[in-house]
Design a protein around this motif. Structure first.
Motif, PDB file in Angstrom:
ATOM      1  N   UNK A 119      79.436  47.425 -16.914  1.00 32.21           N
ATOM      2  CA  UNK A 119      79.536  48.795 -17.655  1.00 32.21           C
ATOM      3  C   UNK A 119      80.049  49.945 -16.357  1.00 32.21           C
ATOM      4  N   UNK A 120      81.150  49.293 -16.104  1.00 32.16           N
ATOM      5  CA  UNK A 120      81.501  50.113 -14.665  1.00 32.16           C
ATOM      6  C   UNK A 120      81.958  51.451 -14.565  1.00 32.16           C
ATOM      7  N   UNK A 121      82.433  51.772 -15.907  1.00 32.04           N
ATOM      8  CA  UNK A 121      83.001  53.517 -15.803  1.00 32.04           C
ATOM      9  C   UNK A 121      82.070  54.294 -16.172  1.00 32.04           C
ATOM     10  N   UNK A 122      80.486  53.964 -16.094  1.00 26.62           N
ATOM     11  CA  UNK A 122      79.856  54.721 -16.328  1.00 26.62           C
ATOM     12  C   UNK A 122      79.380  55.746 -15.483  1.00 26.62           C
ATOM     13  N   UNK A 123      78.830  57.110 -15.959  1.00 26.77           N
ATOM     14  CA  UNK A 123      79.369  58.430 -14.422  1.00 26.77           C
ATOM     15  C   UNK A 123      80.612  58.358 -13.730  1.00 26.77           C
ATOM     16  N   UNK A 124      81.601  58.207 -14.686  1.00 25.06           N
ATOM     17  CA  UNK A 124      82.576  58.382 -14.422  1.00 25.06           C
ATOM     18  C   UNK A 124      83.751  59.613 -14.962  1.00 25.06           C
ATOM     19  N   UNK A 125      84.605  60.056 -13.588  1.00 20.10           N
ATOM     20  CA  UNK A 125      85.887  61.185 -14.176  1.00 20.10           C
ATOM     21  C   UNK A 125      87.137  61.018 -14.848  1.00 20.10           C
ATOM     22  N   UNK A 126      87.479  61.817 -15.607  1.00 22.18           N
ATOM     23  CA  UNK A 126      89.067  61.805 -16.501  1.00 22.18           C
ATOM     24  C   UNK A 126      90.129  61.463 -15.022  1.00 22.18           C
ATOM     25  N   UNK A 127      90.934  61.249 -15.530  1.00 21.29           N
ATOM     26  CA  UNK A 127      92.444  61.618 -14.170  1.00 21.29           C
ATOM     27  C   UNK A 127      93.034  62.675 -14.776  1.00 21.29           C
ATOM     28  N   UNK A 128      93.342  63.831 -14.072  1.00 20.57           N
ATOM     29  CA  UNK A 128      93.972  64.716 -15.341  1.00 20.57           C
ATOM     30  C   UNK A 128      95.619  64.573 -15.673  1.00 20.57           C
ATOM     31  N   UNK A 129      96.301  63.672 -14.666  1.00 17.52           N
ATOM     32  CA  UNK A 129      97.552  63.638 -15.301  1.00 17.52           C
ATOM     33  C   UNK A 129      97.424  62.303 -16.012  1.00 17.52           C
ATOM     34  N   UNK A 130      96.653  61.465 -16.406  1.00 15.84           N
ATOM     35  CA  UNK A 130      96.983  60.607 -17.082  1.00 15.84           C
ATOM     36  C   UNK A 130      96.137  61.297 -18.756  1.00 15.84           C
ATOM     37  N   UNK A 131      96.104  59.425 -19.302  1.00 15.58           N
ATOM     38  CA  UNK A 131      95.513  59.836 -20.736  1.00 15.58           C
ATOM     39  C   UNK A 131      94.576  59.676 -20.207  1.00 15.58           C
ATOM     40  N   UNK A 132      93.568  59.768 -21.327  1.00 13.31           N
ATOM     41  CA  UNK A 132      91.953  59.626 -21.664  1.00 13.31           C
ATOM     42  C   UNK A 132      91.858  58.364 -21.489  1.00 13.31           C
ATOM     43  N   UNK A 133      90.908  57.164 -21.443  1.00 12.12           N
ATOM     44  CA  UNK A 133      90.840  56.250 -22.433  1.00 12.12           C
ATOM     45  C   UNK A 133      90.314  56.329 -22.909  1.00 12.12           C
ATOM     46  N   UNK A 134      89.694  55.401 -24.221  1.00 16.61           N
ATOM     47  CA  UNK A 134      89.263  55.684 -25.524  1.00 16.61           C
ATOM     48  C   UNK A 134      88.107  56.420 -25.076  1.00 16.61           C
ATOM     49  N   UNK A 135      88.154  57.652 -26.260  1.00 15.13           N
ATOM     50  CA  UNK A 135      86.779  58.734 -26.689  1.00 15.13           C
ATOM     51  C   UNK A 135      85.921  57.632 -27.583  1.00 15.13           C
ATOM     52  N   UNK A 136      84.872  57.998 -27.779  1.00 16.07           N
ATOM     53  CA  UNK A 136      83.907  56.782 -28.164  1.00 16.07           C
ATOM     54  C   UNK A 136      82.683  58.086 -28.589  1.00 16.07           C
ATOM     55  N   UNK A 137      82.057  57.509 -29.479  1.00 18.07           N
ATOM     56  CA  UNK A 137      81.345  57.719 -30.792  1.00 18.07           C
ATOM     57  C   UNK A 137      80.459  58.701 -29.190  1.00 18.07           C
TER      58      UNK A 137
END
Length: 355
Positions: A261-279
């Motif tokens: 679960x390495x991407x928990x507590x993560x921050x989006x990058x403004x200049x890239x697409x997001x990862x998958x938007x989950x439920x």
């Protein structure tokens, strides 16, 4: 241009319906077993979504209700719940949700539309899901359909999100020729729409944790002081590994590789697409869902923007229910591109049938 008829199974909040409607499909009726999703659907469309489990749907009654006979429906659409096939999921392979894809196959056989489209997670092609995928294809072929399968990335079609899903499309066989082709991608990684493209014009959500007066579903999530402090240490694209060890959860004090679960507590990058938007995108504790610049989770409206829902599409229900509706949806922009390809194929098929 002629409108083609469509029935949407597992419609959810209506992402697929919205895109297909923009591609000139007349959605005659839709079905879902989630009352909050059905409420949202009926709040945003003029046609009706019915609260019903797919195994209880009687095809003869449905056809009668929309004024069609077997074989007259142009398109059967829908995406059965996908969590049972998720590559992130652990546990029993006999997930009851898996059999819902076979209910889709049953209705396909009974309704006999000119075309069908089914969406699911890519895990449908893995060992966990392949037995169901193979049965769907076999039953569709026996019912007279040529099947096309492709994994599409929503970012390739203008969605500011890396989201890969499998699409199965079937067309009633007319001679030896195939009339359907998946749409060609429009964007490349060097010009993908980004998170900031999608949300930069939204105003700050109110500090009172209520919806913004001009933007429905645009409200802050309540965060503890500790979580605000944690996220303040995370740079764009970062995650829990950037949080000082003394502030981490105990389970996160081991290495990322060991804990997962390495991407928990993560921050989006403004200049890239997001990862998958989950439920569960409503909390940065569950993924890379913190705002690129502010120390908060993205709002429900920001998540809806990343899924390409328009701002006048209003979601009903609790925060958790709305996040589920948004995260489970087919991005409307991708659905529209698929809809135009389906529309073109049905038009060609109708011309051949009239000769």
């Amino acid at each position: 241009m002629k409108q083609f008829t469509c029935i949407d199974l597992f419609c959810g909040a209506g992402g697929l319906s919205l895109g297909l409607s923009k591609a000139n499909f007349n959605i005659k009726i839709a079905f879902d077993n989630n009352e909050h999703a059905v409420s949202t659907y009926n709040n945003n469309f003029s046609h009706k979504a019915v609260l019903e489990s797919v195994e209880n749907i009687n095809s003869n009654q449905v056809l009668k209700s929309v004024g069609l006979k077997k074989g007259e429906l142009d398109l059967l659409a829908g995406g059965p719940p996908c969590q049972g096939f998720s590559i992130q999921r652990r546990g029993d392979d006999n997930d009851s949700r898996n059999t819902l894809v076979l209910e889709y196959a049953r209705l396909l056989e009974e309704l006999s539309p000119k075309m069908f489209i089914m969406e699911n997670v890519t895990g449908l092609q893995t060992k966990r899901g392949k037995v169901f995928l193979d049965e769907i294809i076999e039953r569709a072929q026996k019912a007279g359909y040529k099947c096309h399968i492709s994994i599409l990335n929503a970012a390739d079609f203008g969605v500011p999100q890396i989201r890969k899903r499998i699409f199965i499309v079937g067309e009633k066989s007319i001679g030896t020729e195939s009339y359907f082709k998946f749409p060609e991608k429009i964007f490349e990684p060097n010009n993908y729409r980004t998170v900031w493209n999608a949300i930069k014009d939204l105003p700050q959500p109110p500090d009172n944790f209520k919806d913004h007066e001009l933007y429905p579903n645009h409200r802050k999530e309540r965060l503890s002081e500790l979580n605000r402090l944690r996220i303040s240490h995370v740079p764009q694209g970062g995650g829990r590994e950037n949080i000082p060890e003394e502030l981490r959860l105990e389970c996160h004090k081991v290495s990322v590789e060991k804990a997962g679960h390495r991407y928990v507590y993560g921050r989006l990058e403004a200049d890239k697409p997001s990862g998958t938007i989950t439920a569960r995108f409503d909390s940065f504790t569950r993924g890379k869902f913190a705002h690129p610049f502010e120390n908060r989770s993205i709002t429900l409206r920001e998540g809806a923007r990343l899924q390409t829902f328009p701002d006048d599409f209003v979601f009903l229900g609790s925060k958790v229910e709305v996040a589920k509706q948004i995260g489970n949806a087919v991005p409307p922009v991708l659905a529209e591109h698929l809809g135009h390809a389906l529309n073109l194929a049905i038009s060609k098929m109708d011309k051949i049938s009239m000769v």
